[in-house]
Design an enzyme around this catalytic site. Structure first.
Site: not given
Ligand code: GLY
Length: 357
Positions: A227, A241, A121, A237, A265, A143, A185, A252, A245, A248
């Site tokens: 960031k 946040r 956990r 997000e 990417h 993330k 990025e 994507h 993107n 993206h």
């Molecule tokens: N790569 C975008 C984020 O971390 O929200």
């Protein structure tokens, strides 16, 4: 050594950017690694380059260290590999007070972070990103994820590391295409939030692509500050946040429509930023000068700005399934000026296709 603190509601953690190299590792993360047993996850390319440096520092700090080496590439973000890592963790007798160190690029960080988030956990987690993409983006903000055969990054969590240690020296030997993917990025961060950083990148592009470590450290520091500022305001997000993107949604979709093999990417995101800016121009949000300036900087960083053969049907089809969408409409992050973007929701797919054509 540069230092940023990420201040979140339930946790704060440091990001260190050490242009002086690995010698700073123990000063930076000593005291931040939980427990006394550490599993260092890295891939087969990174293991011969940096594992021994990291291992000796950890051993000198009194940790018991085990490696877990995975094949390079996205293929490792799988259930099978996750199962292998849980087995490694059990065999190394990691307990609730132990830590996982992710030493590598975005794949290693995402997978190792997913294991750290779920094993018992949740155990300690340290990020030591070695690619530019991981240093300016994926190692920051928590993330973590693995892929499902039907969708990328669909099984995951927000799991913040206890510390991030960035050694820009690792970029000196990074293959140029991989370096460029991180530049996409970094350039994105400038265009969504910081017009002065855009000018700085224009002035320092030669130093950056020549892998000047001081220039890289400054660029990584500014990029991480942007960031971090966004993540601090919207960790999970729910709104802001999403601005990360930019490029993206289309990026994507380009990656998916070309089987994740033709473009990296960052290359897909670079083209995505240009196509999303063209939509913004058609909506009267930015002018041609904006697109020219963005294209110029992307090209100088070694990135493509348009598809060889655009097939908008399949790309828009993929955009419809983007996980940021709500209901039927497409969500796009569109520029509204230098260092400014807006989240535009519920766009009609047919209109988006027409604007792209
Ligand atoms: N790569 C975008 C984020 O971390 O929200």
């Amino acid at each position: 050594m540069k230092h940023i603190t990420v201040n979140l509601e339930n946790k704060s953690y440091p990001i260190y950017i050490a242009s002086e190299g690995w010698s700073q590792l123990s000063r930076a993360i000593g005291g931040k690694i939980k427990g006394n047993k550490v599993l260092v996850v890295c891939d087969e390319n990174i293991y011969p380059l940096y594992y021994n440096s990291v291992k000796s520092v950890l051993i000198s700090m009194g940790y018991r260290v085990n490696p877990a080496v995975i094949p390079p590439g996205e293929v490792s973000k799988s259930f099978d590999k996750a199962l292998e890592l849980y087995t490694h963790a059990l065999e190394a007798r990691l307990d609730r007070s132990s830590s996982i160190v992710a030493l590598g690029g975005g794949v290693v960080g995402d997978l190792a972070g997913f294991i750290a988030a779920t094993y018992m956990r949740g155990i300690g987690f340290i990020q030591i990103p070695t690619s530019l993409l991981a240093q300016v983006d994926s190692s920051i903000g928590g993330k973590v994820a693995i892929n499902h055969p039907l969708a990328k990054n669909i099984i995951g969590a927000f799991y913040q590391p206890d510390a991030v240690f960035i050694c820009p020296d690792t970029l000196v030997s990074l293959p140029s295409r991989e370096f460029a993917t991180g530049m996409a990025e970094l350039i994105k961060h400038a265009f969504i939030a910081d017009p002065d950083f855009i000018s700085w990148l224009e002035e320092n592009m030669i130093a950056l692509i020549s892998r000047d470590v001081e220039a890289l450290s400054s660029a990584i520091h500014r990029s991480c500050l942007i960031k971090t500022g966004v993540v601090e305001q919207d960790e999970k997000e729910t709104g802001l946040r999403m601005i990360l993107n930019f490029g993206h949604t289309i990026g994507h979709a380009i990656e998916a429509a070309t089987g994740y093999s033709k473009y990296t990417h960052g290359e897909a995101v670079a083209m995505g930023m240009i196509y999303e800016s063209s939509i913004a121009m058609k909506m009267g949000l930015v002018n041609q000068g904006y697109i020219n300036r963005l294209s110029d900087i992307l090209r100088r960083a070694g990135l493509p700005t348009q598809l060889d053969t655009p097939a908008w049907g399949p790309i828009v089809e993929r955009m419809i399934h983007d996980k940021k969408n709500v209901n039927q409409g497409i969500v796009l992050v569109l520029p509204t000026g230098y260092g400014k973007v807006s989240i535009i929701k519920d766009l009609n797919p047919e209109q988006v296709k027409q604007m792209l054509q």
